[in-house]
Scaffold this active site. Structure first.
Site, short mmCIF file in Angstrom:
data_model
loop_
_atom_site.label_atom_id
_atom_site.label_comp_id
_atom_site.label_asym_id
_atom_site.label_seq_id
_atom_site.Cartn_x
_atom_site.Cartn_y
_atom_site.Cartn_z
N ARG A 251 139.40 35.73 154.66
CA ARG A 251 138.33 34.73 154.45
C ARG A 251 137.38 34.61 155.64
NH1 ARG A 251 142.68 32.06 152.16
NH2 ARG A 251 142.66 32.34 149.90
N LYS B 190 122.89 38.72 157.91
CA LYS B 190 122.97 39.25 156.54
C LYS B 190 123.89 40.46 156.54
CE LYS B 190 118.47 38.25 154.52
NZ LYS B 190 117.27 38.90 153.96
N GLU C 26 109.24 48.18 162.20
CA GLU C 26 109.71 46.78 162.08
C GLU C 26 109.25 45.97 163.30
OE1 GLU C 26 111.28 45.17 159.62
OE2 GLU C 26 112.44 46.62 158.46
N LYS D 111 112.69 37.30 165.72
CA LYS D 111 113.66 37.17 164.62
C LYS D 111 114.58 35.98 164.86
CE LYS D 111 116.41 39.16 161.15
NZ LYS D 111 117.03 40.29 160.51
N GLU E 212 117.43 32.05 154.43
CA GLU E 212 116.23 32.52 153.72
C GLU E 212 115.81 31.62 152.57
OE1 GLU E 212 115.85 36.83 153.56
OE2 GLU E 212 114.80 36.60 151.65
N ARG F 134 112.03 32.22 156.59
CA ARG F 134 112.58 33.57 156.82
C ARG F 134 111.94 34.62 155.91
NH1 ARG F 134 118.94 34.92 158.07
NH2 ARG F 134 118.70 37.17 158.14
N ASN G 55 109.73 39.46 155.32
CA ASN G 55 109.60 40.46 154.26
C ASN G 55 108.20 41.05 154.18
OD1 ASN G 55 112.24 40.34 153.42
ND2 ASN G 55 111.84 38.58 152.07
N HIS H 116 107.73 44.46 152.84
CA HIS H 116 108.99 44.83 152.19
C HIS H 116 108.92 44.82 150.66
CE1 HIS H 116 110.53 44.57 156.20
NE2 HIS H 116 111.79 44.79 155.84
N HIS I 150 110.38 48.04 149.57
CA HIS I 150 111.65 48.17 148.86
C HIS I 150 111.48 48.97 147.56
CE1 HIS I 150 113.60 44.43 150.91
NE2 HIS I 150 114.02 45.55 151.46
N HIS J 76 114.15 53.21 155.70
CA HIS J 76 113.72 51.82 155.46
C HIS J 76 112.43 51.47 156.22
CE1 HIS J 76 113.96 47.55 154.72
NE2 HIS J 76 113.88 47.34 156.02
N1 LIG Z 1 121.36 43.05 157.62
C1 LIG Z 1 120.06 43.06 157.81
O1 LIG Z 1 119.42 42.04 158.09
C2 LIG Z 1 119.33 44.36 157.70
C3 LIG Z 1 117.99 44.46 158.10
C4 LIG Z 1 117.36 45.70 158.03
C5 LIG Z 1 118.05 46.80 157.56
N2 LIG Z 1 119.35 46.67 157.17
C6 LIG Z 1 120.12 47.84 156.68
O2 LIG Z 1 120.22 48.76 157.74
C7 LIG Z 1 120.40 50.08 157.19
C8 LIG Z 1 119.52 51.04 157.94
O3 LIG Z 1 119.88 50.99 159.30
P1 LIG Z 1 119.47 52.15 160.33
O4 LIG Z 1 118.04 52.46 160.18
O5 LIG Z 1 120.01 51.73 161.64
O6 LIG Z 1 120.19 53.42 159.73
P2 LIG Z 1 121.68 54.00 159.88
O7 LIG Z 1 122.64 52.98 160.28
O8 LIG Z 1 121.94 54.70 158.59
O9 LIG Z 1 121.53 55.03 161.07
C9 LIG Z 1 120.62 56.11 160.99
C10 LIG Z 1 121.22 57.35 161.62
O10 LIG Z 1 121.22 57.21 163.04
C11 LIG Z 1 122.48 57.60 163.59
N3 LIG Z 1 122.63 56.90 164.85
C12 LIG Z 1 122.94 55.60 165.06
N4 LIG Z 1 122.84 55.30 166.37
C13 LIG Z 1 122.49 56.44 167.01
C14 LIG Z 1 122.22 56.77 168.36
N5 LIG Z 1 122.26 55.85 169.32
N6 LIG Z 1 121.89 58.04 168.65
C15 LIG Z 1 121.81 58.98 167.68
N7 LIG Z 1 122.03 58.73 166.37
C16 LIG Z 1 122.36 57.46 166.05
C17 LIG Z 1 123.45 57.21 162.51
O11 LIG Z 1 124.66 57.89 162.66
C18 LIG Z 1 122.67 57.60 161.24
O12 LIG Z 1 122.84 58.96 160.96
C19 LIG Z 1 120.07 49.96 155.72
O13 LIG Z 1 121.24 50.03 154.99
C20 LIG Z 1 119.42 48.60 155.58
O14 LIG Z 1 119.66 48.02 154.32
C21 LIG Z 1 120.00 45.48 157.24
ZN LIG Z 2 113.33 45.61 157.05
#
Ligand SMILES: NC(=O)c1ccc[n+]([C@@H]2O[C@H](COP(=O)([O-])OP(=O)(O)OC[C@H]3O[C@@H](n4cnc5c(N)ncnc54)[C@H](O)[C@@H]3O)[C@@H](O)[C@H]2O)c1
Ligand SMILES: [Zn+2]
Length: 360
Positions: A121, A143, A185, A227, A237, A241, A245, A248, A252, A265
């Site tokens: 939990r 999130k 971003e 942020k 949100e 918040r 977007n 987005h 999206h 993204h």
């Molecule tokens: N929770 C939230 O508020 C929020 C906000 C924006 C995005 N997201 C989510 O985040 C995800 C995208 O995140 P992302 O862009 O970080 O992509 P990711 O986590 O898929 O990473 C992208 C690539 O970079 C590699 N990588 C990570 N750190 C590295 C480093 N220091 N050096 C070399 N390679 C590295 C990873 O292994 C991967 O292959 C999506 O699923 C999206 O929905 C969440």
């Molecule tokens: Zn985003």
């Protein structure tokens, strides 16, 4: 080497700190003691583990810990991986005194955060983001999510981290494409909230693109501050918040139209911001000068991949967006730099026109 550390407070209940600076990874031990964790459950990806794991492992010496290595990227955000991770927590003897360390990009952060929020939990999660996108966006705000089949982020929770530790030196190894995706971003934060920071980004593109360490620290800190302020005012949100977007709504829809394989993204958000500028001008909300500045700034951080989708495909994805209001997509539009309005009355023909401007 530890350069200066910035601590930014997020005023949720309870509040937490986002620490950012160079070399923080090897100093994580004291932060874990600060949150009274008796065991660290590190969830990471193979690539991150190979590139930066030794520093974190070194810092966890003497600490009871488990190391859970997953494949790279978005595919970890599914039920099977969640099940596997939870089983590994149980096998490691995890209890309420344990904390999860989400060590990776946004994909790892979302999955590990979700696992932490449901195990027993809810146990604490420490976000240790390693991509620019995760440092400036995904790790802050609580999130968490996994995908349900092709429905992105459909299952998730709000689970604020106990602390976020963002070591900017790990960004050196990030691919150019992932790095640039994060920069979009960052620009977004300036455009919606901070005109001075936006102007600085316009002028500092070369330093940002060559990953000048001081420029990286400036953008990470500025984006986290923005942020943090927004999340503090609206943790779940319900209002403010939603301005995060910006770009987005169509972003999206473009990501979905490409099955989450064509555009990253941040790239989709970049195209979405261009589309939102078009809509803003056509709705007489954004001046042509502001739209022009935004679009030129985005394009400085290109190249953007071609979005080869038909307008009707993107319109369909837009219709199934979970953030639609009474079936109408809502758009965050710029009335000037640093100031936004939210509109859900954008006529379909203007939406189609904007989609055509960013697709081929
Ligand atoms: N929770 C939230 O508020 C929020 C906000 C924006 C995005 N997201 C989510 O985040 C995800 C995208 O995140 P992302 O862009 O970080 O992509 P990711 O986590 O898929 O990473 C992208 C690539 O970079 C590699 N990588 C990570 N750190 C590295 C480093 N220091 N050096 C070399 N390679 C590295 C990873 O292994 C991967 O292959 C999506 O699923 C999206 O929905 C969440
Ligand atoms: Zn985003």
């Amino acid at each position: 080497m530890v350069a200066s550390v910035q601590a930014i407070r997020v005023n949720t209940a309870p509040p937490y700190e986002v620490l950012t600076g160079r070399g923080l990874l090897s100093r994580i031990g004291p932060f874990l003691r600060q949150i009274h964790a008796t065991q660290a459950l590190v969830v990471t990806s193979r690539r991150v583990s190979t590139l930066h794991g030794s520093k974190l492992k070194g810092a966890l010496k003497g600490y009871r810990s488990a190391w859970i290595e997953l494949p790279d990227g978005e595919r970890v955000k599914d039920m099977r991986t969640l099940d596997r991770v939870l089983q590994q927590f149980a096998r490691a003897g995890a209890d309420r005194g344990s904390c999860v360390i989400a060590f990776g990009g946004g994909s790892i952060g979302d999955l590990a955060g979700f696992a932490a929020s449901v195990y027993m939990r809810g146990i604490p999660v420490v976000q240790v983001p390693t991509t620019l996108l995760a440092q400036v966006d995904a790790s802050v705000g609580g999130k968490t999510a996994i995908n349900l089949g092709s429905a992105k982020n459909l299952v998730g929770t709000f689970h604020q981290p106990a602390i976020v530790v963002s070591d900017t030196s790990v960004l050196k190894t990030l691919s150019d494409r992932d790095f640039r995706a994060g920069l979009f971003e960052v620009i977004k934060c300036g455009a919606i909230c901070d005109p001075e920071f936006f102007s600085w980004c316009e002028q500092s593109a070369p330093k940002m693109l060559t990953r000048d360490p001081a420029a990286i620290e400036r953008i990470v800190t500025a984006a986290i501050r923005i942020k943090a302020e927004i999340v503090s005012a609206d943790p779940t949100e319900r209002g403010l918040r939603r301005i995060l977007n910006f770009g987005h709504t169509i972003g999206h829809a473009l990501e979905a139209a490409g099955g989450y394989r064509t555009l990253l993204h941040g790239e989709a958000v970049a195209l979405g911001m261009i589309a939102a500028a078009e809509i803003g001008v056509n709705m007489d909300i954004t001046s042509p000068e502001v739209a022009e500045r935004l679009i030129s700034c985005v394009l400085q951080f290109g190249p953007l991949p071609k979005a080869k989708f038909s307008t009707s495909m993107v319109m369909r994805s837009l219709g199934s967006d979970k953030k639609s209001v009474s079936g109408r997509p809502h758009f965050v539009l710029l009335d000037k730099l640093g100031s936004t309005v939210i509109r859900s009355d954008v006529p379909d023909d203007l939406i189609r026109h904007a989609i055509r401007s960013v697709t081929t």
